[in-house]
Enzyme design. Structure first.
Site, PDB file in Angstrom:
ATOM      1  N   ASP A 275       0.836  -1.203   0.000  1.00 36.99           N
ATOM      2  CA  ASP A 275       0.000   0.000   0.000  1.00 36.99           C
ATOM      3  C   ASP A 275       0.868   1.250   0.000  1.00 36.99           C
ATOM      4  O   ASP A 275       1.386   1.663   1.036  1.00 36.99           O
ATOM      5  CB  ASP A 275      -0.921  -0.002   1.225  1.00 36.99           C
ATOM      6  CG  ASP A 275      -1.844   1.214   1.232  1.00 36.99           C
ATOM      7  OD1 ASP A 275      -2.010   1.832   0.169  1.00 36.99           O
ATOM      8  OD2 ASP A 275      -2.397   1.512   2.305  1.00 36.99           O
ATOM      9  N   LYS A 282       1.407   7.966   0.670  1.00 38.04           N
ATOM     10  CA  LYS A 282       1.813   7.965   2.068  1.00 38.04           C
ATOM     11  C   LYS A 282       3.169   8.657   2.221  1.00 38.04           C
ATOM     12  O   LYS A 282       3.987   8.648   1.300  1.00 38.04           O
ATOM     13  CB  LYS A 282       1.957   6.530   2.586  1.00 38.04           C
ATOM     14  CG  LYS A 282       0.683   5.727   2.716  1.00 38.04           C
ATOM     15  CD  LYS A 282       1.004   4.338   3.223  1.00 38.04           C
ATOM     16  CE  LYS A 282      -0.241   3.486   3.334  1.00 38.04           C
ATOM     17  NZ  LYS A 282      -1.137   3.952   4.423  1.00 38.04           N
ATOM     18  N   GLU A 354      -8.104   2.621   0.782  1.00 39.22           N
ATOM     19  CA  GLU A 354      -8.412   1.652  -0.261  1.00 39.22           C
ATOM     20  C   GLU A 354      -8.907   0.319   0.280  1.00 39.22           C
ATOM     21  O   GLU A 354      -9.637  -0.398  -0.393  1.00 39.22           O
ATOM     22  CB  GLU A 354      -7.184   1.437  -1.143  1.00 39.22           C
ATOM     23  CG  GLU A 354      -6.176   0.407  -0.656  1.00 39.22           C
ATOM     24  CD  GLU A 354      -5.538   0.754   0.685  1.00 39.22           C
ATOM     25  OE1 GLU A 354      -5.201  -0.169   1.438  1.00 39.22           O
ATOM     26  OE2 GLU A 354      -5.387   1.957   0.990  1.00 39.22           O
ATOM     27  N   ARG A 356     -11.057  -0.507   2.517  1.00 38.79           N
ATOM     28  CA  ARG A 356     -12.510  -0.613   2.658  1.00 38.79           C
ATOM     29  C   ARG A 356     -13.192  -0.807   1.304  1.00 38.79           C
ATOM     30  O   ARG A 356     -14.300  -1.341   1.234  1.00 38.79           O
ATOM     31  CB  ARG A 356     -13.047   0.622   3.384  1.00 38.79           C
ATOM     32  CG  ARG A 356     -12.865   1.942   2.674  1.00 38.79           C
ATOM     33  CD  ARG A 356     -12.976   3.129   3.599  1.00 38.79           C
ATOM     34  NE  ARG A 356     -11.828   3.203   4.505  1.00 38.79           N
ATOM     35  CZ  ARG A 356     -11.718   4.128   5.468  1.00 38.79           C
ATOM     36  NH1 ARG A 356     -12.677   5.027   5.656  1.00 38.79           N
ATOM     37  NH2 ARG A 356     -10.655   4.140   6.250  1.00 38.79           N
TER      38      ARG A 356
END
Length: 505
Positions: A275, A282, A354, A356
């Site tokens: 991720d 991030k 992302e 969820r």
């Protein structure tokens, strides 16, 4: 490499071994031997307490001291591990035993030559105690050596993981408890292996392939939907999250069926193999451990294998929602609208929320199996760490009884969890100006809870559902403790198996 474990009723002081592990309680002027330690303690003139006191031992939980036996017992060394105060009545807490066994085995694993043959003379007067010691010891020997190079490094790693354990116990049911512990330890350690694997070596296709291998070994039914099937089937969450990566998404369905089963449980795991945050990138300091963002899917896969091995009389389906969240010219954009499987639309306001989205697809699909209970497990929010820290995962549910039962199942397995609410007022914060719902709320407060509220929108009326947010406990960035290593922990895996066991009953 694996560690074998056998039960032996002989005196632990007389057994041939490289080390014998005993437990000590805190209290009084010196540490006091715990149940199981008396035979070894009596072999030393004056007992072990004077020597332990000289070493500064207090008997505090997980405190470990190693003493040369000098021929008092067959093993050359005695490892004394703290168990805390002796209980006023009843047995030692199984979780205390499990963590103590893990701490002792970790200390032995650091020696040249590894653990070798170890006798466990910890409290094991009941099947529950025997199982706890066996579980902790086998978790404590875990090592991830896939990327170790050089003969010395590999030999050290293999020495830590290999060896044999002997549990001193004559308790009725000890053998069965140890067998179950071995299955559970194997499941947790498999989860750890997947989480610790470098993301370049575990893209969505790789995780799906691992699931196919497990399905073949365990006799599980399996279905894998590739990117084309996902697009044609209307799985907008998985397709949207995965479209920024050159490694396309997968949805994996595993099934354990038993001819005598009367109930069905569905597990859904988040499998973001890496991720980056997507276009909502991030910070670099928050990205280096994002290989762990597939821990939920890993725990579901490992639990499915354990459930099959145990032959539980319950039907269980497991879904792995697998994608890689990357930034690129094809990545989804903030303000894009996705159509989740089943038709509900979601405005993507933040591409780093992302998990969820892929979970929504899988949750809707899982309900087509008409389960009596749906449990999802996900490294869903950074807000979970803010709320509960790194060792306690959150449990939310749309039914009070379900939430309490899941928390109880986690507690029975020695996994720390805490019940959390799903406040209805948070739903308004997820309103979208253009779609049915937005993937993040307009304010930052209660982020863990609003993520749960989002998922609840995809649960049908009358369907019992629980959500486990394991963001912090799934990956230990600090030092090892108890039977928990640095890196992947396997959090939640045992809880899923326990839930299946309870529905089988």
């Amino acid at each position: 490499m694996s560690t074998s474990l056998a039960v032996n009723t002989e005196s632990p002081s007389s057994l041939d071994a490289d080390a014998v592990v005993v437990g000590y309680h805190s209290g009084g002027d010196a540490p006091e031997p715990a149940s199981g330690a008396h035979d070894v303690d009596a072999a030393f003139s004056g007992g072990l307490a004077p020597t332990l006191s000289l070493l500064g031992a207090s008997g505090a939980p997980e405190e470990v001291h190693t003493i040369a036996s000098l021929g008092a017992v067959r093993a050359p060394v005695v490892v004394a591990v703290g168990l805390g105060p002796a209980p006023a009545e009843g047995p030692v807490d199984p979780d205390v035993l499990s963590r103590a066994a893990g701490a002792a085995l970790r200390s032995l694993a650091s020696r040249p030559g590894g653990t070798g043959r170890v006798v466990l003379a910890l409290p094991a007067g009941s099947a529950a105690e025997a199982g706890a010691v066996a579980l902790g010891a086998q978790l404590g020997t875990y090592v991830f050596d896939r990327y170790r190079t050089g003969d010395e490094a590999r030999e050290q790693a293999e020495g830590r993981a290999a060896g044999s354990l002997v549990l001193a116990s004559s308790a009725p049911g000890a053998d069965a408890a140890v067998e179950r512990a071995a299955v559970m330890a194997e499941a947790v350690n498999f989860t750890r292996d997947l989480v610790n694997t470098a993301p370049a070596d575990l893209v969505p296709e790789d995780l799906a392939a691992a699931a196919q291998e497990i399905a073949q070994q365990a006799g599980l039914q399996i279905e894998v939907l590739d990117e084309r099937a996902l697009s044609e089937g209307g799985y907008g969450g998985l397709t949207g999250v995965g479209q920024g990566s050159s490694n396309p998404p997968r949805l994996v369905r595993l099934a354990h069926s038993h001819p005598e089963a009367t109930r069905t449980v569905a597990f859904v795991g988040k499998g973001i193999t890496f991720d980056s945050g997507g276009l909502s990138l991030k910070p670099a300091g928050s990205m280096d451990w994002m290989k762990s963002d597939m821990a939920g899917a890993a725990s579901v896969l490992a639990a499915m294998r354990a459930i099959s091995t145990l032959g539980l009389k319950v039907n269980v389906v497991g879904y792995l929602a697998v994608a890689e969240n990357m930034p690129s010219g094809t990545a989804q954009r903030p303000s894009d609208v996705l159509s989740i499987y089943g038709g509900k639309t979601v405005e993507v306001l933040n591409t780093d929320a992302e998990g969820r989205l892929v979970m929504a697809d899988a949750l809707v699909r899982a309900q087509e199996d008409q389960p009596d209970l749906v449990v999802d497990i996900a490294t869903l929010t950074g807000a979970q760490l803010v709320a509960l820290g790194t060792r306690v995962f959150a449990v939310m549910a749309n039914d009070d009884g379900v939430r309490e039962a899941v928390v109880a199942a986690a507690g029975a397995e020695g996994e720390a969890s805490w019940p959390m609410p799903l406040p209805s007022e948070l739903r308004a914060g997820l309103d979208s100006a253009v779609a049915d719902i937005a993937n993040v709320a307009g304010e930052r407060w209660g982020g863990m809870l609003s993520a749960g509220v989002f998922l609840q929108e995809f649960i049908g009326e009358g369907v019992k559902w629980a959500h486990l947010d394991i963001a912090g406990p799934s990956f230990n960035q600090g030092g090892p403790h108890g039977h928990t290593p640095k890196g992947g922990t396997g959090a939640g895996t045992r809880t899923l198996v326990r839930i299946a066991e309870e529905y089988a009953e």
